[in-house]
Design a protein around this motif. Structure first.
Motif, short mmCIF file in Angstrom:
data_model
loop_
_atom_site.label_atom_id
_atom_site.label_comp_id
_atom_site.label_asym_id
_atom_site.label_seq_id
_atom_site.Cartn_x
_atom_site.Cartn_y
_atom_site.Cartn_z
N UNK A 1 64.07 69.66 27.84
CA UNK A 1 63.48 70.95 27.47
C UNK A 1 64.51 72.08 27.56
N UNK A 2 65.51 71.92 28.40
CA UNK A 2 66.55 72.95 28.51
C UNK A 2 67.39 73.05 27.25
N UNK A 3 67.31 72.07 26.38
CA UNK A 3 68.07 72.09 25.12
C UNK A 3 67.36 72.92 24.04
N UNK B 1 49.50 65.43 34.93
CA UNK B 1 50.72 65.28 34.14
C UNK B 1 50.87 66.43 33.14
N UNK B 2 49.77 66.79 32.48
CA UNK B 2 49.80 67.89 31.53
C UNK B 2 50.11 69.21 32.23
N UNK B 3 49.54 69.40 33.41
CA UNK B 3 49.81 70.62 34.17
C UNK B 3 51.29 70.69 34.57
N UNK B 4 51.87 69.56 34.94
CA UNK B 4 53.29 69.52 35.25
C UNK B 4 54.11 69.90 34.02
N UNK B 5 53.75 69.33 32.88
CA UNK B 5 54.46 69.59 31.62
C UNK B 5 54.42 71.08 31.27
N UNK B 6 53.23 71.67 31.37
CA UNK B 6 53.08 73.09 31.05
C UNK B 6 53.89 73.94 32.03
N UNK B 7 53.89 73.55 33.29
CA UNK B 7 54.65 74.29 34.29
C UNK B 7 56.14 74.29 34.00
N UNK B 8 56.67 73.15 33.58
CA UNK B 8 58.09 73.06 33.24
C UNK B 8 58.40 73.92 32.03
N UNK B 9 57.56 73.85 31.01
CA UNK B 9 57.77 74.65 29.80
C UNK B 9 57.78 76.15 30.13
N UNK C 1 60.30 80.41 29.62
CA UNK C 1 59.89 81.78 29.93
C UNK C 1 59.23 82.45 28.72
N UNK C 2 59.77 83.59 28.23
CA UNK C 2 59.11 84.31 27.13
C UNK C 2 59.21 83.59 25.79
N UNK C 3 59.99 82.51 25.74
CA UNK C 3 60.04 81.71 24.51
C UNK C 3 58.80 80.84 24.35
N UNK C 4 57.98 80.76 25.41
CA UNK C 4 56.84 79.83 25.43
C UNK C 4 55.53 80.60 25.50
N UNK C 5 54.63 80.27 24.57
CA UNK C 5 53.30 80.89 24.54
C UNK C 5 52.26 79.78 24.64
N UNK C 6 51.41 79.85 25.67
CA UNK C 6 50.38 78.83 25.90
C UNK C 6 49.00 79.45 25.67
N UNK C 7 48.19 78.79 24.84
CA UNK C 7 46.85 79.30 24.52
C UNK C 7 45.86 78.15 24.64
#
Length: 307
Positions: free
Chosen positions: A227-229, A256-264, A269-275
């Motif tokens: 994800x850092x890429x 697992x999904x909560x972990x994934x969202x947390x990493x994203x 940061x501001x590059x990620x929008x979760x709805x």
């Protein structure tokens, strides 16, 4: 927005089929369907999106109207990622946005990390940019073995593809895909079946009917590294009644999904929008009007990676 054209893009094993909407001169958006679905997955959503973009929905190899891989050549997750690269080359796209549902989002996420300079925006529709397996080290060899054994069994089988009536085909499809709904099921079967003298037969390659053929399960450590890429801005739309795990037997476990969202969130940061939106796994089809305004605003935003 009416359908602009049907496309047939040459690849070494045959062709990749696709359909296009919108303005040829507009910013390109490649649309990626879910596992065992096809490009008709976007028939209801794309007409509700801004018309000054150029949308191309492809059928992955072995799906819809695209060619199957030759006998003896198994399907792997990386193959689907490479097909995106082939389509981009055929369309002469150097930079574009990706919109993927379910498996399509996972393939799009992998592509966005492998070719980060090519992806402007990534839209995930009840999906994740990778398939996580918490016991990946434990199960990896088992997955590989099952995939190989299944491929060999299908190739050795002499039984032809079953042909059934349109009604029976629809009922079977809805039984296996309870989130789709009858109208959307018919839409997917339009492109996913072929009419023969005695009824309908599925177009898809029988070798892809195991998740092991399509999903490349990875560890949490590799996910966090990959994800850092990412350079793209990411819109992640999660259906509240959608799926939380590729393996449906584990779907009740949301950790697992909560972990994934947390990493994203922490990495992008501001590059990620979760709805989160009410609806099921096929919300982009059966409630397209609920997600279209969110996607439209994201596509039309002037943000660019690094801004």
């Amino acid at each position: 927005m009416g359908l602009l054209s049907e496309l047939k893009l040459a690849v070494p094993w045959g062709h990749i089929a696709a359909k296009a909407w919108g303005s040829l001169k507009g910013p390109p958006v490649l649309c990626l369907h879910g596992w065992l679905d096809n490009a008709n997955s976007f028939n209801r959503l794309i007409p509700l999106l801004p018309q000054d973009f150029y949308y191309v929905a492809m059928d992955f190899g072995g799906h819809g109207l695209s060619s199957h891989l030759s006998p003896g050549f198994p399907y792997y997750s990386q193959d689907f990622v490479c097909q995106i690269r082939r389509v981009a080359a055929a369309l002469k796209w150097n930079r574009f946005s990706l919109m993927g549902h379910s498996f399509g989002g996972t393939v799009g996420g992998m592509f966005s990390c492998i070719f980060p300079e090519m992806v402007d925006k990534l839209i995930l529709l009840d999906s994740a940019p990778f398939a996580l397996e918490t016991d990946e080290m434990e199960h990896l060899l088992t997955y590989r073995r099952k995939a190989m054994e299944h491929t060999l069994q299908v190739e050795a089988a002499t039984k032809p593809s079953s042909v059934v009536s349109p009604e029976e085909m629809l009922q079977r499809f809805l039984k296996n895909n309870p989130h789709v709904g009858e109208e959307c099921g018919k839409l997917l079967l339009e492109r996913g079946t072929t009419q023969v003298a005695t009824g309908l037969m599925l177009n898809r390659d029988r070798r892809i009917t195991l998740p092991e053929h399509c999903f490349d399960f990875i560890s949490r450590e590799l996910f966090a590294h990959a994800i850092r890429k990412l350079q793209a801005h990411v819109l992640h739309i999660k259906a509240l009644q959608g799926f939380y795990n590729v393996r449906r037997v584990n779907d009740s476990d949301k950790e697992t999904m909560l972990f994934l969202i947390g990493v994203l969130k922490s990495v992008l940061k501001e590059q990620y929008q979760f709805v989160e939106v009410p609806g099921n796994h096929y919300i982009h089809m059966n409630k397209a009007h609920h997600v279209a305004p969110i996607i439209s605003a994201f596509l039309q935003s002037q943000e660019s990676p690094g801004s």
